[in-house]
Design a protein around this motif. Structure first.
Motif, mmCIF file in Angstrom:
data_model
loop_
_atom_site.group_PDB
_atom_site.id
_atom_site.type_symbol
_atom_site.label_atom_id
_atom_site.label_comp_id
_atom_site.label_asym_id
_atom_site.label_seq_id
_atom_site.Cartn_x
_atom_site.Cartn_y
_atom_site.Cartn_z
ATOM 1 N N LEU A 112 44.870 7.172 47.466
ATOM 2 C CA LEU A 112 43.613 7.768 47.014
ATOM 3 C C LEU A 112 43.005 8.687 48.064
ATOM 4 O O LEU A 112 42.295 9.629 47.726
ATOM 5 C CB LEU A 112 42.610 6.669 46.631
ATOM 6 C CG LEU A 112 42.924 5.942 45.322
ATOM 7 C CD1 LEU A 112 41.928 4.828 45.070
ATOM 8 C CD2 LEU A 112 42.933 6.924 44.155
ATOM 9 N N VAL A 113 43.250 8.406 49.337
ATOM 10 C CA VAL A 113 42.690 9.304 50.347
ATOM 11 C C VAL A 113 43.655 10.428 50.697
ATOM 12 O O VAL A 113 43.435 11.156 51.655
ATOM 13 C CB VAL A 113 42.253 8.556 51.638
ATOM 14 C CG1 VAL A 113 41.232 7.490 51.315
ATOM 15 C CG2 VAL A 113 43.441 7.972 52.367
ATOM 16 N N GLY A 114 44.713 10.576 49.898
ATOM 17 C CA GLY A 114 45.548 11.770 50.035
ATOM 18 C C GLY A 114 46.803 11.607 50.862
ATOM 19 O O GLY A 114 47.372 12.587 51.323
ATOM 20 N N ALA A 115 47.242 10.349 51.066
ATOM 21 C CA ALA A 115 48.495 10.143 51.807
ATOM 22 C C ALA A 115 49.674 10.405 50.882
ATOM 23 O O ALA A 115 49.671 9.985 49.725
ATOM 24 C CB ALA A 115 48.558 8.729 52.358
ATOM 25 N N GLU A 116 50.662 11.123 51.408
ATOM 26 C CA GLU A 116 51.881 11.324 50.632
ATOM 27 C C GLU A 116 52.728 10.056 50.690
ATOM 28 O O GLU A 116 52.581 9.246 51.610
ATOM 29 C CB GLU A 116 52.684 12.490 51.212
ATOM 30 C CG GLU A 116 52.022 13.830 51.001
ATOM 31 C CD GLU A 116 52.722 14.904 51.808
ATOM 32 O OE1 GLU A 116 53.685 15.486 51.300
ATOM 33 O OE2 GLU A 116 52.308 15.150 52.958
ATOM 34 N N PHE A 145 54.478 9.237 53.899
ATOM 35 C CA PHE A 145 53.613 8.674 54.932
ATOM 36 C C PHE A 145 53.534 7.155 54.789
ATOM 37 O O PHE A 145 53.461 6.415 55.774
ATOM 38 C CB PHE A 145 52.221 9.287 54.797
ATOM 39 C CG PHE A 145 51.204 8.761 55.772
ATOM 40 C CD1 PHE A 145 51.135 9.274 57.055
ATOM 41 C CD2 PHE A 145 50.317 7.759 55.410
ATOM 42 C CE1 PHE A 145 50.202 8.799 57.948
ATOM 43 C CE2 PHE A 145 49.384 7.276 56.300
ATOM 44 C CZ PHE A 145 49.321 7.799 57.577
ATOM 45 N N GLU A 173 47.482 1.590 47.657
ATOM 46 C CA GLU A 173 46.717 2.330 46.654
ATOM 47 C C GLU A 173 45.614 3.153 47.314
ATOM 48 O O GLU A 173 45.402 4.324 46.969
ATOM 49 C CB GLU A 173 46.109 1.337 45.657
ATOM 50 C CG GLU A 173 45.655 2.029 44.390
ATOM 51 C CD GLU A 173 44.810 1.115 43.523
ATOM 52 O OE1 GLU A 173 44.077 1.633 42.675
ATOM 53 O OE2 GLU A 173 44.880 -0.123 43.715
ATOM 54 N N ILE A 174 44.938 2.542 48.286
ATOM 55 C CA ILE A 174 43.867 3.264 48.973
ATOM 56 C C ILE A 174 44.430 4.449 49.747
ATOM 57 O O ILE A 174 43.870 5.544 49.723
ATOM 58 C CB ILE A 174 43.086 2.314 49.904
ATOM 59 C CG1 ILE A 174 42.298 1.308 49.051
ATOM 60 C CG2 ILE A 174 42.124 3.096 50.798
ATOM 61 C CD1 ILE A 174 41.666 0.188 49.840
ATOM 62 N N MET A 175 45.564 4.230 50.408
ATOM 63 C CA MET A 175 46.192 5.341 51.137
ATOM 64 C C MET A 175 46.447 6.510 50.206
ATOM 65 O O MET A 175 46.211 7.670 50.550
ATOM 66 C CB MET A 175 47.522 4.882 51.733
ATOM 67 C CG MET A 175 47.369 4.053 52.988
ATOM 68 S SD MET A 175 49.026 3.683 53.576
ATOM 69 C CE MET A 175 48.682 2.985 55.156
ATOM 70 N N LEU A 229 53.450 7.665 65.647
ATOM 71 C CA LEU A 229 52.464 6.980 64.825
ATOM 72 C C LEU A 229 53.152 6.001 63.872
ATOM 73 O O LEU A 229 52.740 4.841 63.752
ATOM 74 C CB LEU A 229 51.674 8.014 64.016
ATOM 75 C CG LEU A 229 50.785 7.451 62.906
ATOM 76 C CD1 LEU A 229 49.571 6.771 63.510
ATOM 77 C CD2 LEU A 229 50.354 8.543 61.953
ATOM 78 N N MET A 272 53.837 12.210 65.098
ATOM 79 C CA MET A 272 53.948 11.613 63.755
ATOM 80 C C MET A 272 54.903 10.429 63.793
ATOM 81 O O MET A 272 54.584 9.340 63.334
ATOM 82 C CB MET A 272 54.490 12.686 62.792
ATOM 83 C CG MET A 272 54.098 12.444 61.349
ATOM 84 S SD MET A 272 52.323 12.602 61.100
ATOM 85 C CE MET A 272 52.246 12.577 59.324
ATOM 86 N N GLU A 329 46.186 -1.725 49.964
ATOM 87 C CA GLU A 329 46.227 -0.754 51.055
ATOM 88 C C GLU A 329 47.008 0.498 50.651
ATOM 89 O O GLU A 329 46.570 1.623 50.908
ATOM 90 C CB GLU A 329 46.887 -1.426 52.263
ATOM 91 C CG GLU A 329 46.930 -0.565 53.487
ATOM 92 C CD GLU A 329 47.610 -1.294 54.645
ATOM 93 O OE1 GLU A 329 47.573 -2.542 54.661
ATOM 94 O OE2 GLU A 329 48.177 -0.608 55.498
ATOM 95 N N ASN A 347 52.917 3.905 40.502
ATOM 96 C CA ASN A 347 52.535 5.288 40.316
ATOM 97 C C ASN A 347 52.051 5.450 38.883
ATOM 98 O O ASN A 347 52.826 5.551 37.955
ATOM 99 C CB ASN A 347 53.737 6.190 40.572
ATOM 100 C CG ASN A 347 53.290 7.581 40.929
ATOM 101 O OD1 ASN A 347 52.102 7.899 40.811
ATOM 102 N ND2 ASN A 347 54.218 8.401 41.347
ATOM 103 N N ARG A 348 50.735 5.500 38.746
ATOM 104 C CA ARG A 348 50.217 5.470 37.386
ATOM 105 C C ARG A 348 50.270 6.839 36.719
ATOM 106 O O ARG A 348 50.089 6.955 35.520
ATOM 107 C CB ARG A 348 48.796 4.909 37.396
ATOM 108 C CG ARG A 348 48.792 3.394 37.294
ATOM 109 C CD ARG A 348 47.395 2.838 37.305
ATOM 110 N NE ARG A 348 46.891 2.753 38.658
ATOM 111 C CZ ARG A 348 45.727 3.219 39.050
ATOM 112 N NH1 ARG A 348 44.958 3.840 38.193
ATOM 113 N NH2 ARG A 348 45.343 3.108 40.282
ATOM 114 N N ILE A 349 50.435 7.854 37.521
ATOM 115 C CA ILE A 349 50.428 9.189 36.927
ATOM 116 C C ILE A 349 51.825 9.804 36.963
ATOM 117 O O ILE A 349 52.506 9.666 37.944
ATOM 118 C CB ILE A 349 49.440 10.103 37.682
ATOM 119 C CG1 ILE A 349 48.038 9.494 37.576
ATOM 120 C CG2 ILE A 349 49.426 11.469 37.051
ATOM 121 C CD1 ILE A 349 47.083 10.072 38.556
#
Ligand SMILES: Nc1ncnc2c1ncn2[C@@H]1O[C@H](COP(=O)(O)OP(=O)(O)O)[C@@H](O)[C@H]1O
Ligand SMILES: [Mg+2]
Lengths: 227, 297
Positions: B207-211, B214, B203-205, B4, B1, B201, B295-297
């Motif tokens: 949306l695909v579940g990145a904390e 990360f 935002e997309i991260m 990475l 990790m 990028e 962070n919209r939510i």
């Protein structure tokens, strides 16, 4: 496999919506939506453009919070979720966005690998898995290409590959064949059906009635935000 | 990790190399300026200290004092404020000293029937007492003693500069603080630019579940690398400048008067650590702002 799904289908819904409303200012994009979706179902959400299909999907993965009502996803109440848990909610979904949402500065390989990296998988595993998923969408040799150098159909396939790779429970696909020729659309749909055959839940939002007629699945018809 | 994250950080650093190079140079310059000030003051302090150690008051006694008088006087002087040490130099010792100093003209002394030199005290002061006013006050006090003929103290010119040096020091602190803050803002800004160029990028991260961690970790690594790199380069630049100046001074034989020195290793390392921290802090500030806003939510 099929046996197991059919049993589950009769049990608890994986997605439930109770009295969901979504407002944008004074505009109501969704009105009083109630629905249950069971694990292993293939669902179509149809309706003309502007009906609220994309909005409905967005509420599921918390792209936005619902203005009103309750949503349960796999036992999680979205109105109660703490923001730390949102990434874990999103990992239940594989999402094929209408505009693909591929990262233009990353290669095809890195775009897909991102999902597994975020979960914390080992590099070796990621390498193998991404290659195998790329093979299944027939774009193995494009792994080093950047998204913008690909055709719309190819990008769409990459988006599907990314949605599948994390072994999600549910795939949300927003107009997955929207701007594709019949052949590409067919390939994409085959991928979704394969995911469904393996026990996954698929929710497809589309205005393409032809597509719905050609495929099996339960249909919700949305118009002006009402089912 | 971690590997990475490190790989991603290095990739990003290389991708935005122009922006990052400018950031590193700016941090390096800040470090250079701040540490140059510190170095300058360390050396100035050395000089002041050695001067303070060197300063003394000479009190010459009247020629007709009784043989036991010096002892009395010494006691009195020792009780005075600010005196740390006294040394009695008898007229005999003084003459010998003078003779050794003036060997060549030794014939001069052979004609002397009587020692013309007075007995004397050499008086040294505690450091805090070494400034013009206090020296003067002490000298007056000593001069007022009945058996003391004359009082002498030299090198008081340095005293005049102490105030200026203090002023300089203050300016140095202020400037150092300023550069410290500037460096933080520059790093924060760089990271912010990086973030905004990658808003999609990020935002997309998500949306695909990145904390968030990360997304953040590689950026923190980038900030730390930028800070450390800037610190090391700034330090090296200072060392080279120092080396150049000090070798020049040796050539001009100024070095005999005082030794100038570079930082001890701990301070050099401390300054690099400091600039690494600046990198981290800049990152922290811009991330906090950015992720909160997105962070919209
Ligand atoms: N972010 C938004 N802000 C304002 N209005 C929106 C927003 N998203 C969607 N809408 C509106 O909500 C309605 C439903 O949109 P959408 O869900 O995208 O429809 P569909 O996907 O069925 O075409 C539309 O009238 C659209 O203009
Ligand atoms: Mg839509």
């Amino acid at each position: 496999m099929h046996q197991r799904i059919d049993v589950k289908k009769t049990m608890i819904p994986i997605i439930r919506m109770f009295g969901v409303n979504q407002y944008y200012g004074r505009k109501k994009a969704l009105r009083d939506i109630n629905l249950d979706i069971y694990e292993g179902e293939f669902i179509f959400i149809s309706g003309p453009s502007g009906a609220g299909k994309s909005t409905l999907l967005k509420l599921l993965y918390l792209g936005e919070a619902a203005s009103h009502g309750q949503i349960l996803v796999d036992g999680v109440n979205l109105s109660r979720i703490v923001s730390k848990r949102i990434p874990f909610l999103r990992r239940k979904f594989g999402i094929v966005f209408q505009d693909y949402k591929l990262i233009s500065s990353k290669t095809v390989f890195d775009n897909i690998a991102l999902v597994l990296e975020a979960i914390g998988h080992k590099r070796r595993f990621i390498q193998k898995k991404v290659n195998s998923v790329l093979r299944s969408v027939g774009l193995e040799e494009r792994h080093n290409a950047f998204p913008l150098s690909l055709s719309g159909g190819e990008q769409q396939k990459i988006a599907v590959a990314r949605a599948i790779i994390g072994d999600p429970k549910i795939i949300l696909a927003d107009e997955p064949t929207g701007s594709l020729d019949a052949k590409s659309a067919n390939i994409i749909f085959e991928l979704l059906k394969r995911f469904h055959r393996r026990g996954g839940t698929v929710i497809v939002a589309t205005h393409d009635m032809e597509l719905i007629r050609k495929n099996k699945g339960r249909i919700f018809y949305l118009d002006k935000g009402v089912i | 990790m971690i590997i990475l994250f490190l790989r991603r950080a290095v990739k990003d650093l290389i991708k935005n190399r122009f922006l990052n190079a400018i950031t590193v140079i700016t941090i390096a310059l800040s470090v250079l300026i701040v540490s140059a000030f510190i170095l300058f003051f360390i050396n100035i302090n050395d000089i002041i200290d050695s001067w303070k150690k060197g300063i003394r008051i000479m009190a010459y006694l009247k020629s007709d004092v009784s043989p036991i008088e010096p002892e009395n006087i010494e006691k009195k002087i020792k009780l005075m404020d600010g005196v740390i040490k006294t040394r009695f130099i008898s007229k005999h010792d003084a003459l010998i000293q003078l003779q050794t100093q003036m060997k060549r003209q030794s014939s001069l002394f052979t004609t002397l029937k009587e020692n013309p030199l007075p007995d004397a005290f050499e008086i040294r002061m505690i450091r805090e007492a070494v400034n013009n006013e206090k020296i003067e006050r002490l000298a007056k006090q000593i001069e007022a003693l009945p058996s003391v003929d004359e009082v002498e103290y030299g090198q008081s010119w340095v005293g005049h500069y102490i105030n200026i040096i203090h002023l300089f020091k203050l300016t140095g602190y202020a400037l150092s603080g300023l550069f410290f803050i500037a460096a933080i803002f520059i790093v924060a800004n760089t990271i912010r630019l990086v973030l905004y160029s990658r808003q999609e990028e990020v935002e997309i991260m998500r949306l695909v579940g990145a904390e968030d961690r990360f997304i953040k970790a590689p950026l923190y690594i980038e900030g730390i690398i930028l800070g450390a790199l800037g610190g090391i380069i700034g330090m090296l630049a200072l060392y080279m400048t120092f080396f150049y100046i000090s070798s020049n001074m040796e050539r001009h034989l100024i070095s005999g008067f005082f030794n100038i020195r570079f930082f001890p290793t701990e301070i050099s390392c401390g300054l690099v650590l400091c600039s690494t921290f600046v990198g981290w802090l800049g990152c922290f500030l811009s991330l906090r702002q950015f992720l909160a806003k997105n962070n919209r939510i």
